[in-house]
Write an enzyme that holds these catalytic residues in place. Structure first.
Site, mmCIF file in Angstrom:
data_model
loop_
_atom_site.group_PDB
_atom_site.id
_atom_site.type_symbol
_atom_site.label_atom_id
_atom_site.label_comp_id
_atom_site.label_asym_id
_atom_site.label_seq_id
_atom_site.Cartn_x
_atom_site.Cartn_y
_atom_site.Cartn_z
ATOM 1 N N HIS B 140 8.391 2.452 5.835
ATOM 2 C CA HIS B 140 8.891 1.169 6.322
ATOM 3 C C HIS B 140 9.081 0.288 5.091
ATOM 4 C CE1 HIS B 140 8.520 -2.807 8.300
ATOM 5 N NE2 HIS B 140 8.829 -2.192 9.428
ATOM 6 N N ASP B 217 -0.470 3.497 5.420
ATOM 7 C CA ASP B 217 0.125 2.519 6.322
ATOM 8 C C ASP B 217 -0.065 3.044 7.746
ATOM 9 O OD1 ASP B 217 1.686 0.995 7.962
ATOM 10 O OD2 ASP B 217 3.553 1.278 6.851
ATOM 11 N N GLN B 220 1.715 2.315 12.748
ATOM 12 C CA GLN B 220 2.126 3.063 13.944
ATOM 13 C C GLN B 220 1.051 4.026 14.428
ATOM 14 O OE1 GLN B 220 4.720 2.525 15.755
ATOM 15 N NE2 GLN B 220 5.884 1.200 14.380
ATOM 16 N N LYS B 243 1.013 -4.231 17.489
ATOM 17 C CA LYS B 243 1.464 -2.931 17.988
ATOM 18 C C LYS B 243 0.332 -2.229 18.731
ATOM 19 C CE LYS B 243 4.483 -2.263 13.966
ATOM 20 N NZ LYS B 243 5.846 -2.559 14.370
ATOM 21 N N CYS B 381 13.959 -1.079 9.784
ATOM 22 C CA CYS B 381 13.321 -1.461 8.515
ATOM 23 C C CYS B 381 13.010 -0.228 7.675
ATOM 24 C CB CYS B 381 12.041 -2.260 8.739
ATOM 25 S SG CYS B 381 12.327 -3.834 9.532
#
Ligand SMILES: Cc1ncc(COP(=O)(O)O)c(C=O)c1O
Lengths: 151, 423
Positions: B140, B217, B220, B243, B381
């Site tokens: 991202h 990261d 998600q 999220k 993104c």
């Protein structure tokens, strides 16, 4: 027919779909004396407008790029409409087109085929798709070095 | 007793509790009940942000109605209550991702801020001219740009782990990128554009063999399965609250305590100090050293309620429901001619990116919207991912545990409509 279906049909008019699938004047223009690039960061649409301007008249105009149906058809129909027009007429058409897709009404008698974009005003997030190529044209006319964006 | 002959009915969810009832779960999400243009909302944009359960909204409401005060700086009752609720939320998040200590949980604004924090503190201290930082081809923008900025400032180089046509990272190529100048590996756990679940454990192990720290990261990943930062042995892990059924404006950075301790502070201000004179300031202990100013108190507390809620739904149930949705949607969408799924890794989360021949994703999004279906369209993104697959954009349906098979049927009908309009 429900409202939504008719809105959708208004947006994806036959003429728009046709110009999306078979864009007119879709090529580079070697004899162009003006050129500008436009970019819509929201959807990644990219367009290049080529312009051959002589004595304040659009002698020839073309475009290249990738985009959604609305932006491609807008570019195709814009080039078709503007060939042979002088700068005052171009300015009037741009204003008229902008008013049309943002639902401001205004003078439409000169708009001709561009009227197929009337449905865009029901889809506010798609207005930028329709106007990207026109903003790019403005940049070409002003010979701005920066790529035009819809922001 | 089950015999070999018995075939599970198509809608059974292996691994789910018998009492898992998606309709009951949906009751917790009032927003899902509405109609869009007269049609039931089908919310399939969960990778952009998840919906919020009632309990999170109630927690936020309750906080403002009964406990609101500034934290860590009042002796009065409300301030104590607010401080306690905020610090409890930190402990909830700590347990949720299995961190060893709550001081390893830094509240930030979002995953983006978590990554920027590491780049601006750890990165600025450790990365010098000629050094290298490794990211992957499926990051991202929030895990590309902070490193690019850092590399530019320092005269360092950003290296990129390539991927194959399925959207899987090439680990052999990764291995070759690791070298004594590598200062950090920053890799996404689950790709938001492709759905790929990366073999993050192996990526971490290989970096650690050369004493290189790894930032993951997890924006998600955290909503989809149980993250155990200690088992992964990652050095940093970034999570974003919105999220994960939590409110916007709050996320967390996990960092190993010794690393965080060795890092310079991020922002300066109140709360992050121990003492201030005009000559010298000494910094506060973890986690406060990295939390300058009044934080998003209610956001943190809301996030605490969110992770409690997710835990209560249960990872087994979430995994089973989402796996079934992914399989069903993949099967149904693959059957549509002219549709191509982008991201076909063996290990995938419930994220389905696709393109339709001759139709721009933006037009797909508009037509689906008219059917009440919310999907994301664009480059997500992740422009380098689009470039890698030579496409301008994709449409993306991303499923949460509160989505249903029926909603996928609606999606399929909607896509058929798209194909019809453009045929
Ligand atoms: C993989 C990934 N990383 C980071 C982010 C950034 O999250 P936030 O915008 O909440 O900081 C996102 C959100 O889209 C994401 O999908």
């Amino acid at each position: 027919m429900s409202d939504e279906v008719s809105h959708l049909n208004d947006l994806y008019e036959e003429v728009i779909l046709d110009h999306c699938k078979n864009p007119r004047n879709f090529k580079a223009l070697p004899e162009a004396n003006r050129k500008a690039e436009g970019y819509n960061p929201l959807c990644g649409d990219k367009v290049t407008v080529y312009l051959k301007l002589e004595d304040g008249v659009v002698q020839d105009i073309s475009f290249e790029g990738i985009g959604c149906a609305i932006s491609t058809a807008a570019a195709s129909l814009m080039t078709e409409t503007l060939k042979g027009k002088n700068l005052t007429e171009v300015e009037t058409l741009f204003q008229g087109f902008h008013d049309l897709v943002t639902g401001k009404g205004g003078e439409t008698s000169q708009m001709g085929k561009l009227m197929v974009f009337h449905g865009v005003s029901e889809f506010p997030v798609r207005v930028k798709c329709a106007t990207l190529v026109w903003h790019t044209l403005q940049a070409a006319l002003q010979q701005t070095q920066e790529p035009a964006t819809t922001e | 007793m089950k015999t070999d002959q018995q075939i599970a009915p198509p809608d059974s969810s292996p691994g789910a509790d018998l009492e898992f009832d998606v309709e009951k779960i949906r009751e917790d999400f009032p927003i899902l009940k509405q109609k869009i243009y007269g049609k039931p909302l089908v919310y399939l944009d969960n990778a952009a942000t998840s919906q919020k359960p009632q309990v999170v909204m109630d927690t936020i409401h309750h906080y403002y109605v009964t406990d609101n005060a500034n934290i860590h700086r009042g002796v009065h009752c409300l301030s104590q209550r607010a401080t306690e609720a905020y610090e409890q939320a930190r402990v909830k998040v700590q347990r949720f991702i299995h961190a060893a200590e709550s001081r390893e949980i830094i509240f930030v604004r979002s995953a983006t801020e978590a990554i920027n924090l590491v780049a601006q503190t750890y990165g600025r201290k450790q990365v010098q001219a000629g050094d290298e930082v490794i990211v992957s081809a499926m990051e991202h923008h929030s895990n590309i740009v902070p490193w690019q900025m850092l590399c530019e400032e320092k005269g360092a180089t950003l290296r990129v782990i390539p991927m194959n046509d399925e959207g899987e990272l090439l680990l052999d190529e990764y291995e070759k990128l690791l070298n004594p100048r590598t200062r950090l590996v920053a890799v996404v756990h689950i790709s938001n554009a492709l759905g790929t679940i990366n073999p993050i454990q192996e990526i971490i192990e290989r970096a650690h063999q050369q004493d290189i720290p790894v930032l993951v990261d997890g924006a998600q990943a955290a909503p989809h399965f149980e993250v155990d930062v200690q088992a992964l042995d990652c050095d940093f892990y970034a999570v974003t609250g919105h999220k994960l059924c939590g409110p916007t404006g709050v996320g967390i950075l996990y960092g190993k305590a010794d690393l965080l301790d060795s890092m310079p502070p991020f922002q300066g201000g109140g709360e992050m100090i121990r003492s201030v004179t005009f000559e010298k300031t000494t910094y506060n202990v973890l986690p406060h050293k990295f939390e300058a100013g009044t934080p998003n108190i209610v956001g943190g507390i809301g996030l605490g309620a969110a992770v409690d809620y997710v835990s209560e739904v249960g990872w087994k149930n979430i995994a089973a429901q989402e796996r079934e949705l992914l399989l069903y949607a993949t099967q149904q969408l693959s059957a549509l001619s002219g549709l191509r799924i982008i991201g076909t890794a063996k290990e995938k989360a419930s994220i389905l990116s696709f393109v339709i021949e001759g139709v721009h994703a933006h037009d797909v999004g508009t037509i689906l919207d008219q059917e009440g279906i919310a999907v994301r369209t664009g480059h997500h993104c992740a422009q380098p991912v689009m470039d890698r697959f030579q496409i301008p954009a994709t449409a993306r349906a991303s499923f949460a545990f509160y989505n249903t098979r029926e909603e996928i049927d609606v999606l399929v009908k909607g896509i058929q409509r798209v194909i019809e309009v453009f045929k």
